[in-house]
Motif scaffolding. Structure first.
Motif, PDB file in Angstrom:
ATOM      1  N   ILE A   4     -49.950  81.653 -10.680  1.00 17.25           N
ATOM      2  CA  ILE A   4     -50.724  82.827 -11.054  1.00 17.25           C
ATOM      3  C   ILE A   4     -52.045  82.386 -11.648  1.00 17.25           C
ATOM      4  N   LEU A   8     -56.024  86.828 -12.084  1.00 18.28           N
ATOM      5  CA  LEU A   8     -55.147  87.997 -12.174  1.00 18.28           C
ATOM      6  C   LEU A   8     -55.591  88.935 -13.275  1.00 18.28           C
ATOM      7  N   ALA A  80     -50.441  92.096 -16.300  1.00 19.74           N
ATOM      8  CA  ALA A  80     -50.819  91.224 -15.186  1.00 19.74           C
ATOM      9  C   ALA A  80     -51.946  90.285 -15.600  1.00 19.74           C
ATOM     10  N   ALA A  83     -50.581  87.664 -17.778  1.00 17.98           N
ATOM     11  CA  ALA A  83     -49.970  86.628 -16.958  1.00 17.98           C
ATOM     12  C   ALA A  83     -51.015  85.624 -16.487  1.00 17.98           C
ATOM     13  N   ALA A  95     -45.674  88.908 -15.171  1.00 16.91           N
ATOM     14  CA  ALA A  95     -45.974  89.430 -13.843  1.00 16.91           C
ATOM     15  C   ALA A  95     -44.860  90.352 -13.354  1.00 16.91           C
ATOM     16  N   LYS A  99     -45.140  94.254 -12.386  1.00 13.60           N
ATOM     17  CA  LYS A  99     -44.641  94.738 -11.100  1.00 13.60           C
ATOM     18  C   LYS A  99     -43.759  95.965 -11.296  1.00 13.60           C
ATOM     19  N   LEU A 127     -50.681  91.361  -7.230  1.00 11.83           N
ATOM     20  CA  LEU A 127     -49.586  90.530  -7.738  1.00 11.83           C
ATOM     21  C   LEU A 127     -48.863  89.836  -6.589  1.00 11.83           C
ATOM     22  N   VAL A 131     -48.694  85.629  -7.005  1.00  8.79           N
ATOM     23  CA  VAL A 131     -47.549  84.941  -7.615  1.00  8.79           C
ATOM     24  C   VAL A 131     -46.867  84.061  -6.574  1.00  8.79           C
TER      25      VAL A 131
END
Length: 216
Positions: A4, A8, A80, A83, A95, A99, A127, A131
């Motif tokens: 990640i 992000l 996110a 992350a 993450a 989601k 995402l 990821v």
């Protein structure tokens, strides 16, 4: 294996303000402003802790307003981005929380009537391409493309919907498509009250355009 990335730093911009109560509008404006401050004005070494605190605040607001889609979308955006600030496999937990929040928002608005629906699709799509895939994570490029395209249908001229679709295409080595998406993102109209977010995103887009042109 993909990890990640800091990119992000998601989609604060795509969540456009809709018609909502005064307290909701104030809450979301606060989260948007604070998100942009942490992402674009806070030193990298301090961003993880700052996003952790902001995620906790967003969760509290979401719990207090269970029927408003803006709160789970914005908590998801913040988580996110958190992350991305954490980086590596340690970011997967956040993450996955993001989601679930985006999926919940989409499930509660299947006809995409909310102004935040486009942000949910674009954020979830971003995402999926950023990821790691199975067995470490849930990444899936096909799902990413489908979700990002749905986000574009809902927000065809948006700065973030086009930016993240362009970033996806860049990873897929579709350089002409990526360049077109980035240029459309750069031409997106300014959003009142989102000047810092717009400025930061445009700087990111300019770098991506330079990177993409170097591949053509």
């Amino acid at each position: 294996m993909r990890y990640i990335p800091v990119a992000l730093l998601l989609l604060a911009a795509s969540a456009l303000p809709g018609v909502c109560r005064a307290d909701e509008a104030s809450d979301i404006a606060h989260l948007q402003t604070r998100w942009a401050q942490v992402k674009y004005q806070t030193p990298a070494a301090q961003q993880e802790a700052a996003f952790a605190a902001l995620a906790a605040e967003a969760q509290t607001l979401r719990t207090a307003h269970p029927d408003a889609l803006s709160y789970p979308v914005w908590e998801g955006i913040i988580r996110a981005t958190y992350a991305g600030a954490k980086g590596g496999l340690g970011a997967l937990g956040e993450a996955k929380k993001a989601k679930a929040l985006f999926e919940d928002a989409i499930a509660h608005d299947p006809k995409a009537a909310s102004a935040y629906a486009g942000a949910a699709y674009t954020s979830l799509g971003s995402l999926y391409y950023q990821v790691p895939g199975w067995p470490l994570g849930f990444g899936n490029d096909d799902k990413a493309k489908d979700l990002l395209q749905q986000g574009l249908q809902l927000d065809p001229d948006g700065i973030d919907s086009n930016f993240f679709y362009g970033d996806y295409l860049l990873e897929e080595e579709d350089y002409k498509g990526a360049l077109a998406a980035f240029e459309k993102a750069l031409a997106a109209p300014p959003r009142p009250g989102r000047e810092l977010a717009d400025s930061g995103r445009r700087a990111e887009i300019a770098k991506k355009i330079e990177q993409t042109r170097s591949e053509l």
